[in-house]
Design a protein around this motif. Structure first.
Motif, short mmCIF file in Angstrom:
data_model
loop_
_atom_site.label_atom_id
_atom_site.label_comp_id
_atom_site.label_asym_id
_atom_site.label_seq_id
_atom_site.Cartn_x
_atom_site.Cartn_y
_atom_site.Cartn_z
N SER A 42 46.44 40.83 13.65
CA SER A 42 45.30 41.75 13.65
C SER A 42 44.01 40.98 13.35
O SER A 42 44.04 39.82 12.90
CB SER A 42 45.50 42.84 12.59
OG SER A 42 45.38 42.28 11.29
N LYS A 43 42.89 41.63 13.58
CA LYS A 43 41.60 41.00 13.27
C LYS A 43 41.48 40.73 11.77
O LYS A 43 40.92 39.70 11.38
CB LYS A 43 40.46 41.89 13.75
CG LYS A 43 40.36 42.00 15.27
CD LYS A 43 39.17 42.86 15.70
CE LYS A 43 39.10 42.94 17.22
NZ LYS A 43 37.94 43.76 17.67
N ASN A 44 41.98 41.63 10.94
CA ASN A 44 41.91 41.41 9.49
C ASN A 44 42.69 40.17 9.09
O ASN A 44 42.26 39.39 8.23
CB ASN A 44 42.46 42.63 8.74
CG ASN A 44 41.52 43.81 8.79
OD1 ASN A 44 40.31 43.65 8.99
ND2 ASN A 44 42.06 45.00 8.59
N HIS A 46 53.76 34.11 9.55
CA HIS A 46 54.74 35.19 9.36
C HIS A 46 54.67 35.73 7.93
O HIS A 46 54.65 36.94 7.71
CB HIS A 46 56.14 34.67 9.66
CG HIS A 46 57.25 35.58 9.21
ND1 HIS A 46 57.75 36.60 9.99
CD2 HIS A 46 57.94 35.62 8.03
CE1 HIS A 46 58.70 37.23 9.32
NE2 HIS A 46 58.85 36.66 8.13
N ASN A 47 54.63 34.83 6.95
CA ASN A 47 54.54 35.27 5.54
C ASN A 47 53.25 36.02 5.27
O ASN A 47 53.23 37.01 4.54
CB ASN A 47 54.64 34.06 4.62
CG ASN A 47 56.08 33.57 4.43
OD1 ASN A 47 57.00 34.10 5.04
ND2 ASN A 47 56.26 32.57 3.60
N ILE A 48 52.15 35.55 5.84
CA ILE A 48 50.87 36.24 5.67
C ILE A 48 50.95 37.64 6.26
O ILE A 48 50.47 38.62 5.66
CB ILE A 48 49.73 35.43 6.32
CG1 ILE A 48 49.49 34.13 5.55
CG2 ILE A 48 48.45 36.25 6.39
CD1 ILE A 48 48.47 33.21 6.19
N CYS A 49 51.57 37.76 7.42
CA CYS A 49 51.73 39.07 8.05
C CYS A 49 52.58 39.99 7.18
O CYS A 49 52.30 41.19 7.08
CB CYS A 49 52.35 38.93 9.43
SG CYS A 49 51.26 38.18 10.66
N ARG A 50 53.62 39.46 6.57
CA ARG A 50 54.46 40.27 5.68
C ARG A 50 53.67 40.73 4.47
O ARG A 50 53.77 41.88 4.03
CB ARG A 50 55.69 39.47 5.22
CG ARG A 50 56.62 39.03 6.33
CD ARG A 50 57.25 40.16 7.09
NE ARG A 50 58.11 40.99 6.24
CZ ARG A 50 58.75 42.07 6.68
NH1 ARG A 50 58.60 42.46 7.93
NH2 ARG A 50 59.51 42.76 5.86
N ASP A 51 52.84 39.82 3.92
CA ASP A 51 52.01 40.18 2.77
C ASP A 51 51.01 41.28 3.11
O ASP A 51 50.70 42.13 2.28
CB ASP A 51 51.26 38.96 2.25
CG ASP A 51 52.16 37.98 1.51
OD1 ASP A 51 53.22 38.41 1.02
OD2 ASP A 51 51.81 36.79 1.44
N MET A 52 50.51 41.26 4.34
CA MET A 52 49.48 42.21 4.77
C MET A 52 50.06 43.41 5.51
O MET A 52 49.32 44.22 6.08
CB MET A 52 48.45 41.50 5.65
CG MET A 52 47.73 40.35 4.94
SD MET A 52 46.47 39.52 5.94
CE MET A 52 45.20 40.83 6.00
N GLU A 80 51.66 43.69 8.29
CA GLU A 80 51.34 43.70 9.72
C GLU A 80 52.58 44.11 10.52
O GLU A 80 53.65 43.52 10.36
CB GLU A 80 50.89 42.31 10.15
CG GLU A 80 49.61 41.85 9.54
CD GLU A 80 48.43 42.07 10.47
OE1 GLU A 80 48.53 41.77 11.67
OE2 GLU A 80 47.39 42.55 9.99
N ASP A 81 52.41 45.08 11.41
CA ASP A 81 53.49 45.49 12.30
C ASP A 81 53.63 44.49 13.44
O ASP A 81 52.68 43.80 13.81
CB ASP A 81 53.22 46.88 12.87
CG ASP A 81 53.26 47.97 11.79
OD1 ASP A 81 54.02 47.80 10.83
OD2 ASP A 81 52.53 48.96 11.94
#
Length: 337
Positions: free
Chosen positions: A47-49, A282-288, A290-291
């Motif tokens: 995502s942009k965020n 991937h870890n950042i997406c899990r923290d945020m 992200e779908d």
């Protein structure tokens, strides 16, 4: 008249011999502003965020000293690299999309991947100071006691055998991305830093889960081969259900970044950096929270994963050796209840 025009063009060519041809620059759209949120995620997998957050971490490493030669801004460098992660071997699509040469695209992918991989100390780590929460989250899956992660290997094409340790949140805690695809999982483990840490007793009496391709240890708990009786069957059920997090993590990781399954025709060190970089993303997406992007790549990736499953090691270790004291204790004092 045609002869005259040809003569004029010939004279111009002669006069321009040795002169540098004016450099041409292609348009470089601002995809961050142009694309809506859903289309942005579809194309760049984040995502942009998430991209904004990533830039706060690595922008300084991507800054160029000058604006000569229309250097790519850090945002476009990141988006170009993310687009490559989504397309796999199709570098020409990245080149056309961002108006750069193939060599510039390759250099950008390398630089951004190295910059992200450099964050591994912050995003790929085992919480050694306090494993209580990590173990509690593992316990919630299928009530398996004492474990803080699951380990296994997966193939990243073409072709490395990548070892990873993950937790209940489907996040990578440790990753090894330097062995060829022909390397055996156990050999990779025995030569890893994680093995040395476990052998030294750094994690006290806590353990990790793995399949029967690994040797049973006091800190590595495998399923029981040919279990007989309710207690052993209960142990196996809990072990397998809890260990499933590693397969789920690999699946989510590869679906977000298809390059891991579709292949990379780059230098080996760059491929290794991409593997680590995508694990961090991937870890950042899990923290945020992200779908996963909604796309039509699942059928292709499912076929690749099925092919990988067919090559899974058939070696099975003896599970009744002297190193099974932890498992015997779990069977007698925990699962027997």
């Amino acid at each position: 008249m045609n002869n005259l025009n040809n003569l004029i063009e010939f004279i111009d060519d002669v006069n321009n011999v040795g002169r540098r041809r004016p450099q041409q620059y292609k348009d470089r759209p601002n995809y961050y502003d142009i694309l809506g949120d859903d289309e942005f995620i579809y194309r760049f997998r984040l995502s942009k965020n998430c991209v904004d957050y990533l830039l706060t971490l690595i922008a300084e490493k991507l800054e160029t000293a000058t604006d000569r030669n229309m250097a790519l801004a850090p945002m476009n460098q990141v988006l170009l690299t993310l687009r490559f992660y989504a397309l796999g071997t199709m570098r020409m699509s990245v080149v056309d999309m961002f108006g750069v040469s193939v060599s510039s695209a390759s250099r950008t992918i390398k630089n951004v991947s190295y910059a992200i991989a450099g964050l591994s100390g912050s995003f790929l780590k085992i919480p050694t100071n306090d494993l209580v929460e990590t173990k509690m989250n593992m316990f919630k899956i299928a009530r398996f006691h004492l474990v803080f992660g699951a380990i296994d290997c997966t193939h990243v094409y073409f072709s490395l055998n990548v070892q990873a340790l993950v937790n209940a949140d489907l996040k990578f805690m440790d990753i090894v991305a330097r062995w060829p695809g022909s390397a055996h999982d156990c050999n990779i483990f025995r030569n890893s830093r994680l093995y040395a840490r476990l052998e030294s007793g750094e994690f006290n009496n806590n353990a990790i889960l793995e399949d029967s391709g690994y040797a049973l240890k006091s800190y590595m708990l495998t399923p029981i081969l040919n279990p007989v009786g309710r207690i052993k069957m209960l142990y196996n059920e809990s072990q397998i259900r809890t260990r499933n997090i590693i397969e789920r993590c690999f699946g989510v990781w590869k679906r977000r970044f298809p390059v891991l399954s579709l292949g990379m025709r780059l230098q080996l060190k760059t491929v290794q950096a991409i593997i680590v970089a995508t694990a961090i993303l991937h870890n950042i997406c899990r923290d945020m929270n992200e779908d996963l992007p909604e796309d039509n790549s699942d059928d292709v990736l499912n076929q690749l994963n099925e092919a990988e499953d067919m090559t899974e090691t058939v070696h099975r270790h003896d599970d009744n050796g002297e190193d099974s004291i932890t498992r015997k204790s779990l069977l007698n004092n925990y699962f027997a209840r």
